[in-house]
Design a protein around this motif. Structure first.
Motif, PDB file in Angstrom:
ATOM      1  N   THR A   1      -1.823  -7.932  -4.727  1.00 48.55           N
ATOM      2  CA  THR A   1      -2.950  -7.740  -3.832  1.00 48.55           C
ATOM      3  C   THR A   1      -2.938  -6.311  -3.320  1.00 48.55           C
ATOM      4  N   GLN A   2      -4.132  -5.756  -3.167  1.00 47.08           N
ATOM      5  CA  GLN A   2      -4.258  -4.455  -2.519  1.00 47.08           C
ATOM      6  C   GLN A   2      -5.329  -4.557  -1.462  1.00 47.08           C
ATOM      7  N   ILE A   3      -5.010  -4.077  -0.283  1.00 47.99           N
ATOM      8  CA  ILE A   3      -5.974  -4.012   0.807  1.00 47.99           C
ATOM      9  C   ILE A   3      -6.189  -2.541   1.121  1.00 47.99           C
ATOM     10  N   HIS A   4      -7.446  -2.143   1.160  1.00 47.55           N
ATOM     11  CA  HIS A   4      -7.803  -0.752   1.446  1.00 47.55           C
ATOM     12  C   HIS A   4      -8.660  -0.742   2.698  1.00 47.55           C
ATOM     13  N   SER A   5      -8.307   0.102   3.642  1.00 43.72           N
ATOM     14  CA  SER A   5      -9.069   0.183   4.881  1.00 43.72           C
ATOM     15  C   SER A   5      -9.244   1.641   5.276  1.00 43.72           C
ATOM     16  N   HIS A   6     -10.445   1.960   5.749  1.00 43.26           N
ATOM     17  CA  HIS A   6     -10.713   3.316   6.236  1.00 43.26           C
ATOM     18  C   HIS A   6     -10.305   3.393   7.698  1.00 43.26           C
ATOM     19  N   LEU A   7      -9.535   4.416   8.011  1.00 41.30           N
ATOM     20  CA  LEU A   7      -9.075   4.652   9.368  1.00 41.30           C
ATOM     21  C   LEU A   7      -9.850   5.823   9.964  1.00 41.30           C
ATOM     22  N   GLN A   8      -9.555   6.149  11.191  1.00 37.46           N
ATOM     23  CA  GLN A   8     -10.207   7.295  11.818  1.00 37.46           C
ATOM     24  C   GLN A   8      -9.708   8.607  11.195  1.00 37.46           C
ATOM     25  N   GLU A   9     -10.418   9.662  11.459  1.00 31.51           N
ATOM     26  CA  GLU A   9     -10.058  11.012  10.992  1.00 31.51           C
ATOM     27  C   GLU A   9      -9.935  11.110   9.473  1.00 31.51           C
ATOM     28  N   ASN A  10     -10.837  10.446   8.739  1.00 28.50           N
ATOM     29  CA  ASN A  10     -10.865  10.520   7.276  1.00 28.50           C
ATOM     30  C   ASN A  10      -9.539  10.144   6.624  1.00 28.50           C
ATOM     31  N   GLN A  11      -8.931   9.096   7.135  1.00 27.82           N
ATOM     32  CA  GLN A  11      -7.682   8.592   6.569  1.00 27.82           C
ATOM     33  C   GLN A  11      -7.904   7.192   6.017  1.00 27.82           C
ATOM     34  N   CYS A  12      -7.056   6.828   5.051  1.00 26.93           N
ATOM     35  CA  CYS A  12      -7.100   5.494   4.464  1.00 26.93           C
ATOM     36  C   CYS A  12      -5.741   4.823   4.581  1.00 26.93           C
ATOM     37  N   LEU A  13      -5.780   3.518   4.753  1.00 26.59           N
ATOM     38  CA  LEU A  13      -4.583   2.686   4.738  1.00 26.59           C
ATOM     39  C   LEU A  13      -4.626   1.859   3.465  1.00 26.59           C
ATOM     40  N   GLU A  14      -3.572   1.917   2.688  1.00 26.79           N
ATOM     41  CA  GLU A  14      -3.422   1.084   1.497  1.00 26.79           C
ATOM     42  C   GLU A  14      -2.248   0.150   1.757  1.00 26.79           C
ATOM     43  N   LEU A  15      -2.470  -1.121   1.542  1.00 27.72           N
ATOM     44  CA  LEU A  15      -1.407  -2.112   1.657  1.00 27.72           C
ATOM     45  C   LEU A  15      -1.319  -2.817   0.311  1.00 27.72           C
ATOM     46  N   PHE A  16      -0.192  -2.652  -0.359  1.00 31.15           N
ATOM     47  CA  PHE A  16       0.034  -3.282  -1.652  1.00 31.15           C
ATOM     48  C   PHE A  16       1.044  -4.408  -1.477  1.00 31.15           C
ATOM     49  N   ILE A  17       0.701  -5.598  -1.930  1.00 33.72           N
ATOM     50  CA  ILE A  17       1.652  -6.707  -1.971  1.00 33.72           C
ATOM     51  C   ILE A  17       2.141  -6.773  -3.406  1.00 33.72           C
ATOM     52  N   LEU A  18       3.445  -6.592  -3.571  1.00 33.49           N
ATOM     53  CA  LEU A  18       4.034  -6.423  -4.893  1.00 33.49           C
ATOM     54  C   LEU A  18       4.959  -7.578  -5.253  1.00 33.49           C
ATOM     55  N   GLU A  19       5.001  -7.901  -6.539  1.00 37.20           N
ATOM     56  CA  GLU A  19       5.925  -8.907  -7.052  1.00 37.20           C
ATOM     57  C   GLU A  19       6.333  -8.479  -8.457  1.00 37.20           C
ATOM     58  N   GLY A  20       7.637  -8.432  -8.685  1.00 36.90           N
ATOM     59  CA  GLY A  20       8.106  -8.066 -10.016  1.00 36.90           C
ATOM     60  C   GLY A  20       9.385  -7.256  -9.977  1.00 36.90           C
ATOM     61  N   ASP A  21       9.536  -6.406 -10.965  1.00 39.98           N
ATOM     62  CA  ASP A  21      10.745  -5.617 -11.134  1.00 39.98           C
ATOM     63  C   ASP A  21      10.869  -4.543 -10.050  1.00 39.98           C
ATOM     64  N   ALA A  22      12.021  -4.500  -9.397  1.00 42.21           N
ATOM     65  CA  ALA A  22      12.266  -3.539  -8.328  1.00 42.21           C
ATOM     66  C   ALA A  22      12.149  -2.100  -8.828  1.00 42.21           C
ATOM     67  N   GLY A  23      12.566  -1.854 -10.060  1.00 43.81           N
ATOM     68  CA  GLY A  23      12.464  -0.514 -10.618  1.00 43.81           C
ATOM     69  C   GLY A  23      11.020  -0.052 -10.729  1.00 43.81           C
ATOM     70  N   ARG A  24      10.127  -0.950 -11.100  1.00 38.64           N
ATOM     71  CA  ARG A  24       8.699  -0.621 -11.173  1.00 38.64           C
ATOM     72  C   ARG A  24       8.137  -0.311  -9.778  1.00 38.64           C
ATOM     73  N   MET A  25       8.629  -1.026  -8.774  1.00 40.52           N
ATOM     74  CA  MET A  25       8.176  -0.774  -7.403  1.00 40.52           C
ATOM     75  C   MET A  25       8.628   0.601  -6.930  1.00 40.52           C
ATOM     76  N   ARG A  26       9.869   0.951  -7.233  1.00 43.53           N
ATOM     77  CA  ARG A  26      10.367   2.290  -6.891  1.00 43.53           C
ATOM     78  C   ARG A  26       9.533   3.360  -7.594  1.00 43.53           C
ATOM     79  N   GLU A  27       9.228   3.108  -8.858  1.00 43.78           N
ATOM     80  CA  GLU A  27       8.440   4.065  -9.640  1.00 43.78           C
ATOM     81  C   GLU A  27       7.047   4.254  -9.028  1.00 43.78           C
ATOM     82  N   LEU A  28       6.384   3.160  -8.649  1.00 43.79           N
ATOM     83  CA  LEU A  28       5.071   3.239  -8.005  1.00 43.79           C
ATOM     84  C   LEU A  28       5.162   4.043  -6.711  1.00 43.79           C
ATOM     85  N   SER A  29       6.122   3.704  -5.880  1.00 43.32           N
ATOM     86  CA  SER A  29       6.299   4.393  -4.603  1.00 43.32           C
ATOM     87  C   SER A  29       6.537   5.888  -4.814  1.00 43.32           C
ATOM     88  N   ARG A  30       7.398   6.228  -5.738  1.00 40.72           N
ATOM     89  CA  ARG A  30       7.721   7.641  -5.977  1.00 40.72           C
ATOM     90  C   ARG A  30       6.540   8.405  -6.563  1.00 40.72           C
TER      91      ARG A  30
END
Length: 130
Positions: A82-111
């Motif tokens: 799941t991904q939730i995208h929300s517009h915040l004040q001052e032209n900023q965005c909040l992304e919330l990713f709910i992840l499931e799977g290989d920890a290495g892939r999660m590290r790779e996405l984050s990096r």
């Protein structure tokens, strides 16, 4: 102790000075040392993640980075539930990713996001396993 030079905008410098006073650091150098230790500890925590896990990735970034976030996330559809995208004040965005799977892939996405997006906040939070 080695002395280094750091360039900061005025707003960030004011926030560092306020933090110094609020927390009681002896000077700006102490603020930088403490924040560096926290960043290293956060990176070590990510590196220890192994196997099949669930986690949440929180990212706050400038609105003009949306296209780059979208481009990167498409390569990780195998772990993004799941991904939730929300517009915040001052032209900023909040992304919330709910992840499931290989920890290495999660590290790779984050990096990849951290390397390619001028983020304001980024945190990979592993969820407790049974």
């Amino acid at each position: 102790m080695t002395i280094i030079s750091v360039s900061l905008n005025e707003k960030l410098l004011q926030e560092i000075d306020a933090l110094k006073e609020e927390v009681g650091f002896s000077g700006r150098s102490e603020v930088f040392r403490a924040s560096t230790r926290l960043l290293i500890a956060d990176n070590d925590e990510k590196n220890k993640l192994k196997g099949y896990i669930n986690s949440i990735l929180i990212l706050i970034h400038p609105k003009n980075s949306e296209d780059k976030v979208t481009q990167i996330k498409h390569n990780f559809e195998d772990i993004i539930n799941t991904q939730i995208h929300s517009h915040l004040q001052e032209n900023q965005c909040l992304e919330l990713f709910i992840l499931e799977g290989d920890a290495g892939r999660m590290r790779e996405l984050s990096r990849l996001l951290n390397r390619n997006i001028k983020f304001l906040y980024s945190k990979l939070v592993p969820l407790p396993q049974e």
